[in-house]
Design an enzyme around this catalytic site. Structure first.
Site, PDB file in Angstrom:
ATOM      1  N   CYS A 113       6.818 -20.817 -12.147  1.00 14.55           N
ATOM      2  CA  CYS A 113       6.885 -21.243 -10.736  1.00 14.55           C
ATOM      3  C   CYS A 113       7.368 -22.688 -10.589  1.00 14.55           C
ATOM      4  CB  CYS A 113       5.529 -21.069 -10.063  1.00 14.55           C
ATOM      5  SG  CYS A 113       4.766 -19.487 -10.437  1.00 14.55           S
ATOM      6  N   HIS A 258       4.547 -25.035  -3.858  1.00 14.30           N
ATOM      7  CA  HIS A 258       4.649 -23.682  -4.388  1.00 14.30           C
ATOM      8  C   HIS A 258       3.665 -22.782  -3.632  1.00 14.30           C
ATOM      9  CE1 HIS A 258       4.935 -20.244  -6.789  1.00 14.30           C
ATOM     10  NE2 HIS A 258       3.763 -20.388  -7.370  1.00 14.30           N
ATOM     11  N   ASN A 288       3.511 -14.691  -3.656  1.00 17.62           N
ATOM     12  CA  ASN A 288       3.974 -15.680  -4.632  1.00 17.62           C
ATOM     13  C   ASN A 288       5.286 -15.181  -5.239  1.00 17.62           C
ATOM     14  OD1 ASN A 288       4.396 -17.305  -6.869  1.00 17.62           O
ATOM     15  ND2 ASN A 288       2.284 -17.210  -7.600  1.00 17.62           N
TER      16      ASN A 288
HETATM   17  N1  COA Z   1      -9.485  -6.931  -4.236  1.00 16.84           N
HETATM   18  C1  COA Z   1     -10.821  -6.865  -4.135  1.00 16.84           C
HETATM   19  N2  COA Z   1     -11.654  -7.474  -4.977  1.00 16.84           N
HETATM   20  C2  COA Z   1     -11.106  -8.191  -5.975  1.00 16.84           C
HETATM   21  C3  COA Z   1      -9.726  -8.303  -6.145  1.00 16.84           C
HETATM   22  C4  COA Z   1      -8.898  -7.640  -5.235  1.00 16.84           C
HETATM   23  N3  COA Z   1      -7.557  -7.698  -5.300  1.00 16.84           N
HETATM   24  N4  COA Z   1      -9.489  -9.078  -7.222  1.00 16.84           N
HETATM   25  C5  COA Z   1     -10.677  -9.432  -7.724  1.00 16.84           C
HETATM   26  N5  COA Z   1     -11.664  -8.889  -6.962  1.00 16.84           N
HETATM   27  C6  COA Z   1     -13.104  -9.016  -7.119  1.00 16.84           C
HETATM   28  C7  COA Z   1     -13.505  -9.272  -8.565  1.00 16.84           C
HETATM   29  O1  COA Z   1     -13.654  -8.042  -9.262  1.00 16.84           O
HETATM   30  C8  COA Z   1     -14.817  -9.989  -8.397  1.00 16.84           C
HETATM   31  O2  COA Z   1     -15.806  -9.049  -8.087  1.00 16.84           O
HETATM   32  P1  COA Z   1     -17.333  -9.271  -8.598  1.00 16.84           P
HETATM   33  O3  COA Z   1     -17.811 -10.528  -7.942  1.00 16.84           O
HETATM   34  O4  COA Z   1     -18.014  -8.036  -8.100  1.00 16.84           O
HETATM   35  O5  COA Z   1     -17.243  -9.358 -10.089  1.00 16.84           O
HETATM   36  C9  COA Z   1     -14.587 -10.827  -7.138  1.00 16.84           C
HETATM   37  O6  COA Z   1     -13.525 -10.203  -6.420  1.00 16.84           O
HETATM   38  C10 COA Z   1     -14.194 -12.257  -7.450  1.00 16.84           C
HETATM   39  O7  COA Z   1     -13.124 -12.195  -8.407  1.00 16.84           O
HETATM   40  P2  COA Z   1     -12.450 -13.473  -8.990  1.00 16.84           P
HETATM   41  O8  COA Z   1     -11.302 -13.088  -9.862  1.00 16.84           O
HETATM   42  O9  COA Z   1     -13.535 -14.353  -9.570  1.00 16.84           O
HETATM   43  O10 COA Z   1     -11.918 -14.082  -7.623  1.00 16.84           O
HETATM   44  P3  COA Z   1     -11.496 -15.563  -7.252  1.00 16.84           P
HETATM   45  O11 COA Z   1     -12.364 -16.053  -6.173  1.00 16.84           O
HETATM   46  O12 COA Z   1     -11.279 -16.419  -8.461  1.00 16.84           O
HETATM   47  O13 COA Z   1     -10.082 -15.284  -6.580  1.00 16.84           O
HETATM   48  C11 COA Z   1      -7.758 -15.454  -7.081  1.00 16.84           C
HETATM   49  C12 COA Z   1      -9.056 -14.714  -7.350  1.00 16.84           C
HETATM   50  C13 COA Z   1      -6.680 -14.872  -7.943  1.00 16.84           C
HETATM   51  C14 COA Z   1      -7.394 -15.275  -5.629  1.00 16.84           C
HETATM   52  C15 COA Z   1      -7.950 -16.962  -7.370  1.00 16.84           C
HETATM   53  O14 COA Z   1      -8.601 -17.137  -8.618  1.00 16.84           O
HETATM   54  C16 COA Z   1      -6.662 -17.708  -7.376  1.00 16.84           C
HETATM   55  O15 COA Z   1      -5.941 -17.743  -6.398  1.00 16.84           O
HETATM   56  N6  COA Z   1      -6.330 -18.368  -8.471  1.00 16.84           N
HETATM   57  C17 COA Z   1      -5.070 -19.063  -8.608  1.00 16.84           C
HETATM   58  C18 COA Z   1      -3.990 -18.041  -8.780  1.00 16.84           C
HETATM   59  C19 COA Z   1      -2.616 -18.613  -8.871  1.00 16.84           C
HETATM   60  O16 COA Z   1      -2.351 -19.611  -8.272  1.00 16.84           O
HETATM   61  N7  COA Z   1      -1.768 -17.967  -9.648  1.00 16.84           N
HETATM   62  C20 COA Z   1      -0.390 -18.249  -9.758  1.00 16.84           C
HETATM   63  C21 COA Z   1      -0.115 -19.603 -10.315  1.00 16.84           C
HETATM   64  S1  COA Z   1       1.547 -19.961 -10.280  1.00 16.84           S
END
Ligand code: COA
Length: 331
Positions: A113, A258, A288
């Site tokens: 990215c 980004h 994204n």
């Molecule tokens: N739909 C529903 N539930 C989901 C899900 C989805 N698409 N993805 C994950 N979950 C659930 C998980 O299973 C977890 O459930 P639990 O609490 O029962 O175990 C809960 O939601 C939290 O999951 P988690 O992965 O810890 O979520 P988070 O708050 O960290 O959010 C992201 C996930 C990806 C949105 C976040 O971590 C993020 O944006 N990170 C940066 C990503 C990024 O910038 N990537 C590209 C970089 S260039």
């Protein structure tokens, strides 16, 4: 030294809109979860058979039109993608074939990215040195063919979309106008926090049935680590870029970060003190698009007439690697 500036911008988004509701028919997820955690409402997917070089071609032709130039005016091609059309040669060569300008150099940039800003920085240096007069920088991605539609990857799959954005970089007629500076960073100790492990030359045979069965050809992400580092480093690099030019966040007319997560961008803008209306939020419509996110967002701002001569534009990115960077320009 010469100053480089963006002479024209263009972008290309596939027609097919994929809503959160549609994804919820393929994964255990919901519109509410996706919007609340990421800000994404919908994204675009290509039709079968369309590759990153096809999207890049349309984005490039639009950027050339905007600059009043033809493909034969480009004397170097830089293409950033994390979704290469083939293992080799680079996607830039496939784009060059479609543009029909045989002979000019064609470089693939693999900084995910942040790839667009790495490419922009290289283009800036080429123009400053007088090595090339007009350099194409394009970010292009087709994520949709490589996403894991099983629940294991639902936190990743909901984020990504397809698209391309392009700029033509050339010499500025005025010392005050153009790219003021670019700033690039990486920290490879985080390489395995966000990556696609296979195929790879480290594995005998590159890809095996075992690797495929384990889903190692899909993206893996430690979302929380990415989130924390993204906020920290995008703030740091934005401050670095502004202070290098004697500017402050109050001078920024357009903040084009980004588009990885709306919450990341809101947090970065708020902590920098940039009002939310100056901060791009195209992630809501396109998800994204990795290397394409910044040039798509910027092209939309330029085409809407929002970017006026003299405006200060701040671009900042964060990506797998981890890599991050910023660019400041006076339009
Ligand atoms: N739909 C529903 N539930 C989901 C899900 C989805 N698409 N993805 C994950 N979950 C659930 C998980 O299973 C977890 O459930 P639990 O609490 O029962 O175990 C809960 O939601 C939290 O999951 P988690 O992965 O810890 O979520 P988070 O708050 O960290 O959010 C992201 C996930 C990806 C949105 C976040 O971590 C993020 O944006 N990170 C940066 C990503 C990024 O910038 N990537 C590209 C970089 S260039």
């Amino acid at each position: 030294m010469r100053r480089a500036r963006i002479l024209g911008t263009g972008s290309c988004l596939p027609q097919r809109v994929v809503t959160n509701a549609e994804l919820a028919t393929r994964l255990t997820t919901s519109d509410e979860w996706i919007q609340q955690r990421t800000g994404v409402k919908e994204r675009r997917y290509v039709d079968d058979g369309i590759g990153p070089s096809d999207l890049a071609l349309t984005a490039t032709n639009r950027a050339l039109d905007a600059a009043g130039l033809k493909a034969s005016d480009i004397d170097f091609i830089i293409l950033a993608t994390q979704t290469a059309e083939h293992e080799f040669p680079g996607t830039a060569c496939f784009l060059q074939k479609k543009l029909g300008n045989s002979g000019v150099g064609a470089l693939d940039v693999r900084d995910q990215c942040t790839g667009f800003l790495y490419g922009l920085s290289i283009a800036e240096a080429f123009v400053q040195l007088g090595k090339y007069k007009r350099v194409l920088v394009v970010g292009t991605e087709v994520h949709s063919t490589g996403l894991d539609f099983s629940d294991r990857s639902r936190h990743i799959t909901v984020l990504f979309g397809d698209g391309a954005g392009a700029v033509i970089v050339g010499e500025s007629e005025s010392a005050d106008r153009g790219i003021l500076s670019t700033h690039l960073h990486a920290d490879g100790k985080f390489a395995e926090e966000l990556w696609v492990p296979a195929p790879g030359s480290i594995y005998p045979g590159r890809i095996t049935h075992k690797l495929l069965d384990e889903g190692m050809h899909y993206p893996f992400m430690n979302g929380k680590a990415v989130f924390v580092e993204a906020v920290t480093q995008m703030i740091n690099v934005s401050k670095e870029a502004l202070s290098a030019n004697g500017l402050t966040p109050a001078d920024v007319t357009h903040f084009v970060p980004h588009q990885a997560n709306l919450r990341i961008n809101e947090s970065v803008a708020q902590r920098l003190g940039i009002p939310s209306e100056r901060c791009d939020s195209s992630i809501t419509r396109y998800g994204n698009c990795a290397a394409a996110s910044v040039p798509i967002a910027f092209d939309e701002r330029v085409r809407s007439g929002a970017v006026k001569e003299g405006d200060i534009v701040l671009m900042a990115t964060f990506a797998a690697g981890f890599t991050w960077g910023a660019a400041v320009m006076r339009w």
